[in-house]
Design a protein around this motif. Sequence first.
Motif, PDB file in Angstrom:
ATOM      1  N   ILE A 223      -4.594 -13.498  -6.464  1.00  7.83           N
ATOM      2  CA  ILE A 223      -3.368 -12.755  -6.129  1.00  7.83           C
ATOM      3  C   ILE A 223      -3.086 -11.702  -7.203  1.00  7.83           C
ATOM      4  O   ILE A 223      -2.797 -10.541  -6.899  1.00  7.83           O
ATOM      5  CB  ILE A 223      -2.172 -13.721  -5.951  1.00  7.83           C
ATOM      6  CG1 ILE A 223      -2.354 -14.528  -4.659  1.00  7.83           C
ATOM      7  CG2 ILE A 223      -0.838 -12.961  -5.920  1.00  7.83           C
ATOM      8  CD1 ILE A 223      -1.444 -15.753  -4.533  1.00  7.83           C
ATOM      9  N   GLY A 224      -3.234 -12.086  -8.468  1.00  3.12           N
ATOM     10  CA  GLY A 224      -3.006 -11.156  -9.585  1.00  3.12           C
ATOM     11  C   GLY A 224      -3.936  -9.951  -9.531  1.00  3.12           C
ATOM     12  O   GLY A 224      -3.498  -8.802  -9.692  1.00  3.12           O
ATOM     13  N   LEU A 225      -5.221 -10.205  -9.261  1.00  7.98           N
ATOM     14  CA  LEU A 225      -6.205  -9.118  -9.179  1.00  7.98           C
ATOM     15  C   LEU A 225      -5.927  -8.227  -7.960  1.00  7.98           C
ATOM     16  O   LEU A 225      -6.061  -7.003  -8.037  1.00  7.98           O
ATOM     17  CB  LEU A 225      -7.627  -9.692  -9.091  1.00  7.98           C
ATOM     18  CG  LEU A 225      -8.147 -10.368 -10.369  1.00  7.98           C
ATOM     19  CD1 LEU A 225      -9.402 -11.184 -10.083  1.00  7.98           C
ATOM     20  CD2 LEU A 225      -8.416  -9.351 -11.471  1.00  7.98           C
ATOM     21  N   SER A 226      -5.512  -8.834  -6.853  1.00  2.13           N
ATOM     22  CA  SER A 226      -5.224  -8.062  -5.631  1.00  2.13           C
ATOM     23  C   SER A 226      -4.016  -7.152  -5.833  1.00  2.13           C
ATOM     24  O   SER A 226      -3.996  -6.011  -5.356  1.00  2.13           O
ATOM     25  CB  SER A 226      -4.981  -9.012  -4.447  1.00  2.13           C
ATOM     26  OG  SER A 226      -6.140  -9.786  -4.218  1.00  2.13           O
ATOM     27  N   ILE A 227      -3.007  -7.631  -6.575  1.00  2.00           N
ATOM     28  CA  ILE A 227      -1.822  -6.807  -6.884  1.00  2.00           C
ATOM     29  C   ILE A 227      -2.234  -5.644  -7.787  1.00  2.00           C
ATOM     30  O   ILE A 227      -1.852  -4.490  -7.557  1.00  2.00           O
ATOM     31  CB  ILE A 227      -0.709  -7.674  -7.525  1.00  2.00           C
ATOM     32  CG1 ILE A 227      -0.106  -8.612  -6.470  1.00  2.00           C
ATOM     33  CG2 ILE A 227       0.378  -6.799  -8.164  1.00  2.00           C
ATOM     34  CD1 ILE A 227       0.835  -9.679  -7.021  1.00  2.00           C
ATOM     35  N   LYS A 228      -3.070  -5.941  -8.788  1.00  2.00           N
ATOM     36  CA  LYS A 228      -3.551  -4.892  -9.708  1.00  2.00           C
ATOM     37  C   LYS A 228      -4.312  -3.802  -8.938  1.00  2.00           C
ATOM     38  O   LYS A 228      -4.077  -2.604  -9.131  1.00  2.00           O
ATOM     39  CB  LYS A 228      -4.470  -5.540 -10.770  1.00  2.00           C
ATOM     40  CG  LYS A 228      -5.288  -4.561 -11.604  1.00  2.00           C
ATOM     41  CD  LYS A 228      -6.350  -5.261 -12.439  1.00  2.00           C
ATOM     42  CE  LYS A 228      -7.529  -5.751 -11.642  1.00  2.00           C
ATOM     43  NZ  LYS A 228      -8.700  -4.908 -11.623  1.00  2.00           N
ATOM     44  N   ASN A 229      -5.186  -4.212  -8.041  1.00  2.00           N
ATOM     45  CA  ASN A 229      -5.968  -3.243  -7.255  1.00  2.00           C
ATOM     46  C   ASN A 229      -5.063  -2.415  -6.339  1.00  2.00           C
ATOM     47  O   ASN A 229      -5.259  -1.205  -6.190  1.00  2.00           O
ATOM     48  CB  ASN A 229      -7.017  -3.966  -6.395  1.00  2.00           C
ATOM     49  CG  ASN A 229      -8.060  -4.679  -7.231  1.00  2.00           C
ATOM     50  OD1 ASN A 229      -8.296  -4.322  -8.377  1.00  2.00           O
ATOM     51  ND2 ASN A 229      -8.677  -5.706  -6.681  1.00  2.00           N
ATOM     52  N   THR A 230      -4.089  -3.073  -5.729  1.00  2.56           N
ATOM     53  CA  THR A 230      -3.148  -2.379  -4.837  1.00  2.56           C
ATOM     54  C   THR A 230      -2.351  -1.337  -5.608  1.00  2.56           C
ATOM     55  O   THR A 230      -2.201  -0.191  -5.166  1.00  2.56           O
ATOM     56  CB  THR A 230      -2.197  -3.401  -4.164  1.00  2.56           C
ATOM     57  OG1 THR A 230      -2.984  -4.306  -3.375  1.00  2.56           O
ATOM     58  CG2 THR A 230      -1.173  -2.721  -3.273  1.00  2.56           C
ATOM     59  N   GLU A 231      -1.868  -1.729  -6.798  1.00  2.64           N
ATOM     60  CA  GLU A 231      -1.086  -0.780  -7.616  1.00  2.64           C
ATOM     61  C   GLU A 231      -1.930   0.421  -8.025  1.00  2.64           C
ATOM     62  O   GLU A 231      -1.450   1.555  -8.033  1.00  2.64           O
ATOM     63  CB  GLU A 231      -0.489  -1.505  -8.834  1.00  2.64           C
ATOM     64  CG  GLU A 231       0.682  -2.400  -8.414  1.00  2.64           C
ATOM     65  CD  GLU A 231       1.202  -3.300  -9.521  1.00  2.64           C
ATOM     66  OE1 GLU A 231       0.477  -3.513 -10.539  1.00  2.64           O
ATOM     67  OE2 GLU A 231       2.335  -3.814  -9.370  1.00  2.64           O
ATOM     68  N   ALA A 232      -3.200   0.181  -8.321  1.00  2.00           N
ATOM     69  CA  ALA A 232      -4.105   1.287  -8.687  1.00  2.00           C
ATOM     70  C   ALA A 232      -4.285   2.246  -7.507  1.00  2.00           C
ATOM     71  O   ALA A 232      -4.281   3.473  -7.670  1.00  2.00           O
ATOM     72  CB  ALA A 232      -5.456   0.736  -9.144  1.00  2.00           C
ATOM     73  N   LEU A 233      -4.412   1.704  -6.303  1.00  2.00           N
ATOM     74  CA  LEU A 233      -4.584   2.557  -5.106  1.00  2.00           C
ATOM     75  C   LEU A 233      -3.293   3.289  -4.740  1.00  2.00           C
ATOM     76  O   LEU A 233      -3.323   4.444  -4.321  1.00  2.00           O
ATOM     77  CB  LEU A 233      -5.073   1.710  -3.914  1.00  2.00           C
ATOM     78  CG  LEU A 233      -6.543   1.268  -3.992  1.00  2.00           C
ATOM     79  CD1 LEU A 233      -6.848   0.209  -2.935  1.00  2.00           C
ATOM     80  CD2 LEU A 233      -7.502   2.451  -3.843  1.00  2.00           C
ATOM     81  N   LEU A 234      -2.159   2.635  -4.926  1.00  2.00           N
ATOM     82  CA  LEU A 234      -0.881   3.293  -4.640  1.00  2.00           C
ATOM     83  C   LEU A 234      -0.627   4.432  -5.624  1.00  2.00           C
ATOM     84  O   LEU A 234      -0.080   5.473  -5.257  1.00  2.00           O
ATOM     85  CB  LEU A 234       0.270   2.276  -4.685  1.00  2.00           C
ATOM     86  CG  LEU A 234       0.299   1.265  -3.532  1.00  2.00           C
ATOM     87  CD1 LEU A 234       1.451   0.291  -3.698  1.00  2.00           C
ATOM     88  CD2 LEU A 234       0.388   1.952  -2.170  1.00  2.00           C
ATOM     89  N   ALA A 235      -1.082   4.243  -6.875  1.00  3.77           N
ATOM     90  CA  ALA A 235      -0.956   5.310  -7.880  1.00  3.77           C
ATOM     91  C   ALA A 235      -1.794   6.530  -7.479  1.00  3.77           C
ATOM     92  O   ALA A 235      -1.515   7.657  -7.902  1.00  3.77           O
ATOM     93  CB  ALA A 235      -1.388   4.789  -9.246  1.00  3.77           C
ATOM     94  N   LEU A 236      -2.822   6.299  -6.645  1.00  2.00           N
ATOM     95  CA  LEU A 236      -3.674   7.393  -6.153  1.00  2.00           C
ATOM     96  C   LEU A 236      -3.188   7.893  -4.777  1.00  2.00           C
ATOM     97  O   LEU A 236      -3.895   8.594  -4.074  1.00  2.00           O
ATOM     98  CB  LEU A 236      -5.132   6.928  -6.080  1.00  2.00           C
ATOM     99  CG  LEU A 236      -5.777   6.582  -7.442  1.00  2.00           C
ATOM    100  CD1 LEU A 236      -7.063   5.788  -7.258  1.00  2.00           C
ATOM    101  CD2 LEU A 236      -6.034   7.834  -8.259  1.00  2.00           C
ATOM    102  N   ASP A 237      -1.971   7.484  -4.398  1.00  2.00           N
ATOM    103  CA  ASP A 237      -1.275   8.017  -3.218  1.00  2.00           C
ATOM    104  C   ASP A 237      -1.885   7.598  -1.875  1.00  2.00           C
ATOM    105  O   ASP A 237      -1.907   8.380  -0.919  1.00  2.00           O
ATOM    106  CB  ASP A 237      -1.190   9.556  -3.312  1.00  2.00           C
ATOM    107  CG  ASP A 237       0.040  10.098  -2.594  1.00  2.00           C
ATOM    108  OD1 ASP A 237       0.996   9.322  -2.390  1.00  2.00           O
ATOM    109  OD2 ASP A 237       0.037  11.280  -2.212  1.00  2.00           O
ATOM    110  N   CYS A 238      -2.378   6.352  -1.794  1.00  2.00           N
ATOM    111  CA  CYS A 238      -2.959   5.877  -0.527  1.00  2.00           C
ATOM    112  C   CYS A 238      -1.863   5.569   0.497  1.00  2.00           C
ATOM    113  O   CYS A 238      -0.791   5.092   0.146  1.00  2.00           O
ATOM    114  CB  CYS A 238      -3.802   4.631  -0.777  1.00  2.00           C
ATOM    115  SG  CYS A 238      -5.312   5.028  -1.687  1.00  2.00           S
ATOM    116  N   LYS A 239      -2.187   5.823   1.777  1.00  2.76           N
ATOM    117  CA  LYS A 239      -1.190   5.623   2.851  1.00  2.76           C
ATOM    118  C   LYS A 239      -1.277   4.230   3.483  1.00  2.76           C
ATOM    119  O   LYS A 239      -0.354   3.764   4.139  1.00  2.76           O
ATOM    120  CB  LYS A 239      -1.361   6.684   3.936  1.00  2.76           C
ATOM    121  CG  LYS A 239      -2.729   6.687   4.636  1.00  2.76           C
ATOM    122  CD  LYS A 239      -2.852   7.842   5.620  1.00  2.76           C
ATOM    123  CE  LYS A 239      -4.242   7.930   6.225  1.00  2.76           C
ATOM    124  NZ  LYS A 239      -4.384   9.106   7.096  1.00  2.76           N
TER     125      LYS A 239
END
Length: 262
Positions: free
Chosen positions: A52-68
Amino acid sequence: MGNSKPIGVFDSGVGGSSIWKEIHKLLPFENTIYLADSKNAPYGNKSAEEIIGLSIKNTEALLALDCKMIVVACNTATTNAISVLREKFDIPFIGIEPAIKPAALQTVSKSIGILATKGTLSSALFSKSKEFTRDISVIEIIGEGLVPLIEAGKLESDEMILLLKKHTEAMIAAKVDYVVLGCSHYPYIIPQLKKILPENVKIIDSGEAVAKQTLSILLKNNLLNTEEKTPTLQFYTNAETDTLQFLLKEYSKKISVEKKDF
């Protein structure tokens, strides 16, 4: 319109690129960003909290790159973390689950095999899928050791062949006629599996179903990119880039592959 924003895809390494290929085939004008968390692969033997921790980290990285929207191209991350991600982030998520239902509906021998990681086979979401397999025999095999070999690009190695022979023994003995791949890394070893399994055995992975679901969610949320121009296809890994470049060699002129800390 925010429709030209990229689709984000992440996996515990390079395997989810098999899912990315299906998405790109169906949606050739969508911009995409792929994160390969190879530094932390495999996820399959980690605790639910770690996943869960790694999945949140990956999601935050993608959101920082403006993913829809985000495709969780990892069975283990889907089964352990997707409900948490959907609760925490206000963006559409698409997960990937082993294609047990089609195998269960189509089997003639009433015996199917599932090759997956420990993290997928022991998850709550996986146990829910058992409603489809009540009247059939299911051989569940943990694909121990396969992900590290795929991450290292050793698809054709003797080590890989020996490991696959060991993992498929019980399935062959049980006369399965379908093998379900429950890890997005495993489509890369379908040619090797075909050499080992009897000819009548069909191998199913989730890539095409995930691509169709991606299209459906884009349409439902009015997020489809309507501009028909050459897309930006970015791949980031937090380990070496060689395996990703090798697995995506037919796209080498269209994509960029970079090392990035996330």
